[in-house]
Design an enzyme around this catalytic site. Structure first.
Site, mmCIF file in Angstrom:
data_model
loop_
_atom_site.group_PDB
_atom_site.id
_atom_site.type_symbol
_atom_site.label_atom_id
_atom_site.label_comp_id
_atom_site.label_asym_id
_atom_site.label_seq_id
_atom_site.Cartn_x
_atom_site.Cartn_y
_atom_site.Cartn_z
ATOM 1 N N ASP A 59 0.709 -1.221 -0.129
ATOM 2 C CA ASP A 59 0.125 -0.585 0.201
ATOM 3 C C ASP A 59 0.793 1.208 0.643
ATOM 4 O O ASP A 59 2.538 0.459 0.474
ATOM 5 C CB ASP A 59 -0.832 0.415 1.409
ATOM 6 C CG ASP A 59 -2.152 0.825 1.154
ATOM 7 O OD1 ASP A 59 -2.216 1.714 -0.104
ATOM 8 O OD2 ASP A 59 -2.631 1.064 2.003
ATOM 9 N N LEU A 108 11.042 -20.459 -4.746
ATOM 10 C CA LEU A 108 9.979 -19.363 -4.878
ATOM 11 C C LEU A 108 9.033 -19.661 -5.160
ATOM 12 O O LEU A 108 8.333 -19.297 -6.720
ATOM 13 C CB LEU A 108 10.241 -18.506 -4.434
ATOM 14 C CG LEU A 108 9.406 -17.490 -3.962
ATOM 15 C CD1 LEU A 108 9.016 -17.379 -2.648
ATOM 16 C CD2 LEU A 108 10.011 -15.841 -4.747
ATOM 17 N N HIS A 138 2.972 3.536 -8.430
ATOM 18 C CA HIS A 138 3.011 2.100 -9.293
ATOM 19 C C HIS A 138 4.308 1.811 -9.994
ATOM 20 O O HIS A 138 4.657 1.291 -9.964
ATOM 21 C CB HIS A 138 1.601 2.203 -10.229
ATOM 22 C CG HIS A 138 0.491 2.887 -9.011
ATOM 23 N ND1 HIS A 138 0.667 1.837 -8.217
ATOM 24 C CD2 HIS A 138 -0.884 2.968 -9.772
ATOM 25 C CE1 HIS A 138 -1.134 2.625 -7.001
ATOM 26 N NE2 HIS A 138 -1.636 3.382 -8.580
HETATM 27 C C1 FPP Z 1 -1.271 0.523 -3.525
HETATM 28 O O1 FPP Z 1 -0.999 1.720 -3.269
HETATM 29 C C2 FPP Z 1 -1.248 -0.346 -4.529
HETATM 30 C C3 FPP Z 1 -1.937 -0.878 -5.585
HETATM 31 C C4 FPP Z 1 -3.876 -0.949 -5.713
HETATM 32 C C5 FPP Z 1 -1.536 -1.329 -6.264
HETATM 33 C C6 FPP Z 1 -0.059 -2.497 -6.657
HETATM 34 C C7 FPP Z 1 0.668 -2.555 -7.514
HETATM 35 C C8 FPP Z 1 1.967 -2.910 -8.283
HETATM 36 C C9 FPP Z 1 2.808 -2.587 -7.095
HETATM 37 C C10 FPP Z 1 1.728 -2.772 -9.625
HETATM 38 C C11 FPP Z 1 1.827 -4.160 -10.076
HETATM 39 C C12 FPP Z 1 2.303 -4.985 -9.552
HETATM 40 C C13 FPP Z 1 2.131 -6.084 -10.232
HETATM 41 C C14 FPP Z 1 2.782 -7.527 -9.442
HETATM 42 C C15 FPP Z 1 4.264 -6.105 -11.135
HETATM 43 P P1 FPP Z 1 -2.918 2.847 -3.341
HETATM 44 O O2 FPP Z 1 -2.449 3.323 -4.852
HETATM 45 O O3 FPP Z 1 -3.628 2.591 -3.107
HETATM 46 O O4 FPP Z 1 -1.572 4.176 -2.883
HETATM 47 P P2 FPP Z 1 -2.265 5.185 -2.310
HETATM 48 O O5 FPP Z 1 -3.156 4.128 -0.718
HETATM 49 O O6 FPP Z 1 -1.578 5.788 -0.865
HETATM 50 O O7 FPP Z 1 -3.190 6.044 -3.026
#
Ligand code: FPP
Length: 235
Positions: A21, A132, A38
């Site tokens: 997060d 893994l 991201h």
């Molecule tokens: C949380 O940050 C992140 C997500 C919901 C997306 C996670 C995705 C990635 C790290 C990239 C794609 C994944 C892979 C495996 C290649 P948020 O946007 O909820 O952050 P915030 O709460 O601060 O707005």
């Protein structure tokens, strides 16, 4: 003594699950657009997968996209899909070389066809890899997962299910439950993640945003886990 040296290799968690997060907040704190957050989040994914493998962790489960995330703006969803596809394309060789088995938790049928085919391709190619197990939760919701398990129990006419009957009907079938659940970015929530599987997991929450979750932060989480006294309801 470095943090890494302090880790007791005989007491490592077998399965680590992570709620990644804070990509958006990381970007905001630097006056950057969310998508940069991201993109940097993916760098952390690559780093943590490699560290987990080197430590000989057996299963790593990352929450990348929840069933609720479809409510995000269309452009953000498309960007996340393109990040995932390029991640898979760029990592497949390394997954084969390092014996990483890629799996998905969730229903991928809602994703665009090209994303689905890339996911299926990588799952199939890496399925026999023995180092893994990397689970990525995509369009995942724990309640939906449990509903599917109940449907399957009904179809099999099982009216008095055991815990095993239920575990065997989840996406994590055959895997040990997470020993350690990490959430970055400070929220004290589970957010519909692995509700059944985390019954006895140790929970570690850090204020660090996911793009800043470094090698040292990962070791800190493992060291904190190793300090805990897991009793599983015993004395
Ligand atoms: C949380 O940050 C992140 C997500 C919901 C997306 C996670 C995705 C990635 C790290 C990239 C794609 C994944 C892979 C495996 C290649 P948020 O946007 O909820 O952050 P915030 O709460 O601060 O707005």
């Amino acid at each position: 003594m470095s943090l890494k040296e302090k880790i007791d290799l005989a007491k490592l968690p077998k399965h680590i699950a992570i709620i990644m997060d804070g990509n958006g907040r990381w970007a905001k704190s630097k006056f950057l657009p969310r998508f940069i957050g991201h993109a940097n989040g993916v760098k952390t994914v690559k780093n943590i997968v490699e560290l987990a493998r080197k430590l000989n962790i057996k299963v790593l489960t990352l929450y990348a996209f929840s069933t609720e995330n479809w409510q995000r703006p269309h452009e953000e969803i498309s960007f996340l899909c393109s990040l995932l596809t390029s991640y898979l394309k760029s990592e497949i060789e390394l997954m084969m070389k390092n014996q990483i088995s890629f799996r998905v938790l969730g229903d991928i049928s809602k994703f665009p066809a090209e994303v689905q085919s890339e996911i299926t391709n990588v799952c199939n190619k890496t399925k026999d890899n023995k180092s893994l197990i990397l689970n990525i939760a995509l369009n995942y919701g724990a309640r939906q997962e449990i509903i599917h398990a109940f449907e399957s129990l009904c179809a099999d006419k099982i009216v008095h299910p055991t815990e095993e009957d239920i575990s065997n009907r989840l996406y994590t079938k055959g895997l040990p439950d997470p020993d350690l659940l990490i959430r970055t970015s400070g929220e004290m929530r589970i957010s519909n993640f692995l509700l059944w599987q985390i019954s006895y997991s140790e929970i570690y929450i850090t204020d660090v945003f996911w793009p800043d979750f470094s090698e040292e932060e990962f070791y800190k989480a493992i060291l904190e886990y190793q300090k805990r006294n897991r009793r599983f309801g015993n004395v």
